[in-house]
Motif scaffolding. Structure first.
Motif, mmCIF file in Angstrom:
data_model
loop_
_atom_site.group_PDB
_atom_site.id
_atom_site.type_symbol
_atom_site.label_atom_id
_atom_site.label_comp_id
_atom_site.label_asym_id
_atom_site.label_seq_id
_atom_site.Cartn_x
_atom_site.Cartn_y
_atom_site.Cartn_z
ATOM 1 N N VAL A 3 11.008 10.722 11.110
ATOM 2 C CA VAL A 3 9.578 10.464 10.961
ATOM 3 C C VAL A 3 9.385 9.669 9.677
ATOM 4 N N VAL A 4 8.511 8.679 9.718
ATOM 5 C CA VAL A 4 8.168 7.908 8.525
ATOM 6 C C VAL A 4 6.663 8.001 8.314
ATOM 7 N N VAL A 5 6.278 8.413 7.106
ATOM 8 C CA VAL A 5 4.874 8.369 6.715
ATOM 9 C C VAL A 5 4.655 6.937 6.244
ATOM 10 N N ARG A 6 3.873 6.179 6.992
ATOM 11 C CA ARG A 6 3.732 4.736 6.777
ATOM 12 C C ARG A 6 2.809 4.395 5.619
ATOM 13 N N GLY A 7 3.160 3.330 4.926
ATOM 14 C CA GLY A 7 2.289 2.806 3.885
ATOM 15 C C GLY A 7 0.988 2.282 4.459
ATOM 16 N N ALA A 8 1.022 1.833 5.694
ATOM 17 C CA ALA A 8 -0.175 1.322 6.365
ATOM 18 C C ALA A 8 -0.997 2.443 6.992
ATOM 19 N N GLY A 9 -0.555 3.684 6.829
ATOM 20 C CA GLY A 9 -1.258 4.829 7.405
ATOM 21 C C GLY A 9 -0.588 5.323 8.661
ATOM 22 N N MET B 40 0.846 -1.169 0.000
ATOM 23 C CA MET B 40 0.000 0.000 0.000
ATOM 24 C C MET B 40 0.899 1.243 0.000
ATOM 25 N N PRO B 41 0.677 2.171 -0.918
ATOM 26 C CA PRO B 41 1.486 3.385 -0.934
ATOM 27 C C PRO B 41 1.153 4.286 0.249
ATOM 28 N N TYR B 42 2.119 5.110 0.614
ATOM 29 C CA TYR B 42 1.891 6.019 1.745
ATOM 30 C C TYR B 42 0.931 7.137 1.335
ATOM 31 N N ASP B 43 0.392 7.812 2.316
ATOM 32 C CA ASP B 43 -0.572 8.884 2.141
ATOM 33 C C ASP B 43 0.157 10.156 1.702
ATOM 34 N N GLU B 44 -0.002 10.532 0.436
ATOM 35 C CA GLU B 44 0.678 11.717 -0.115
ATOM 36 C C GLU B 44 0.251 12.996 0.601
ATOM 37 N N ASP B 45 -1.015 13.095 0.967
ATOM 38 C CA ASP B 45 -1.474 14.293 1.672
ATOM 39 C C ASP B 45 -0.765 14.436 3.015
ATOM 40 N N LEU B 46 -0.657 13.318 3.736
ATOM 41 C CA LEU B 46 0.045 13.352 5.015
ATOM 42 C C LEU B 46 1.520 13.693 4.795
ATOM 43 N N ALA B 47 2.130 13.110 3.778
ATOM 44 C CA ALA B 47 3.535 13.412 3.475
ATOM 45 C C ALA B 47 3.716 14.903 3.187
ATOM 46 N N ASN B 48 2.793 15.499 2.454
ATOM 47 C CA ASN B 48 2.892 16.926 2.155
ATOM 48 C C ASN B 48 2.722 17.776 3.407
ATOM 49 N N ARG B 49 1.845 17.352 4.297
ATOM 50 C CA ARG B 49 1.673 18.079 5.560
ATOM 51 C C ARG B 49 2.949 18.019 6.399
ATOM 52 N N VAL B 50 3.600 16.844 6.406
ATOM 53 C CA VAL B 50 4.863 16.705 7.142
ATOM 54 C C VAL B 50 5.927 17.589 6.488
ATOM 55 N N ARG C 89 12.377 6.790 0.274
ATOM 56 C CA ARG C 89 11.314 5.784 0.289
ATOM 57 C C ARG C 89 11.864 4.486 0.868
ATOM 58 N N MET C 90 11.160 3.974 1.866
ATOM 59 C CA MET C 90 11.563 2.698 2.483
ATOM 60 C C MET C 90 10.417 2.133 3.304
ATOM 61 N N PHE C 91 10.432 0.846 3.512
ATOM 62 C CA PHE C 91 9.415 0.153 4.309
ATOM 63 C C PHE C 91 8.013 0.423 3.784
ATOM 64 N N GLY C 92 7.862 0.694 2.489
ATOM 65 C CA GLY C 92 6.552 0.991 1.930
ATOM 66 C C GLY C 92 6.058 2.380 2.285
ATOM 67 N N GLY C 93 6.932 3.175 2.865
ATOM 68 C CA GLY C 93 6.567 4.526 3.266
ATOM 69 C C GLY C 93 7.593 5.531 2.798
ATOM 70 N N LEU C 94 7.555 6.692 3.404
ATOM 71 C CA LEU C 94 8.474 7.769 3.073
ATOM 72 C C LEU C 94 9.131 8.246 4.365
#
Length: 110
Positions: free
Chosen positions: A40-46, A1-11, A25-30
């Motif tokens: 901080v990692v924006v998780r692919g699982a949310g 599952m890709p990470y949440d782009e909106d959350l990544a932009n907020r971070v 990009r790592m662990f399915g996240g950013l």
């Protein structure tokens, strides 16, 4: 599952021009890294994974939506998983991102 782009932009907005900042990009996240250390990692699982002082982990795990991070069943000392609902508000997200960046900033640069 890709990470949440909106959350990544907020971070990204919160981090602004943080010195030594990089993304990977790592662990399915950013992962947001400070001087080569994950903060901080924006998780692919949310939600987020946030790097914290291991001595503060237990106290932070007691916060709503926070829990100890596990990878493949193994606990990761010094990391907190934050549910999406616990970082939905701007103030909550800023608090978690700040914790990760502050702790990563105490580590030797890689």
């Amino acid at each position: 599952m890709p990470y949440d782009e909106d959350l990544a932009n907020r971070v990204r907005e919160l981090l602004g021009r943080e010195p030594g900042l990089a993304e990977k990009r790592m662990f399915g996240g950013l992962a947001m890294m400070v001087n080569g250390n994950m903060a901080v990692v924006v998780r692919g699982a949310g939600g987020l994974m946030v790097r914290v002082d291991p001595a503060e982990s237990e106290r932070l795990e007691a916060e709503p939506g926070a829990q100890a991070t596990e990878m493949r069943g193994w606990p990761m000392r010094g990391w907190i998983t934050v549910d999406p609902s616990a970082c939905a508000g701007d103030a909550d997200l800023a608090r978690w991102v700040d914790r990760g960046v502050r702790f990563a900033g105490t580590l030797p640069a890689k």
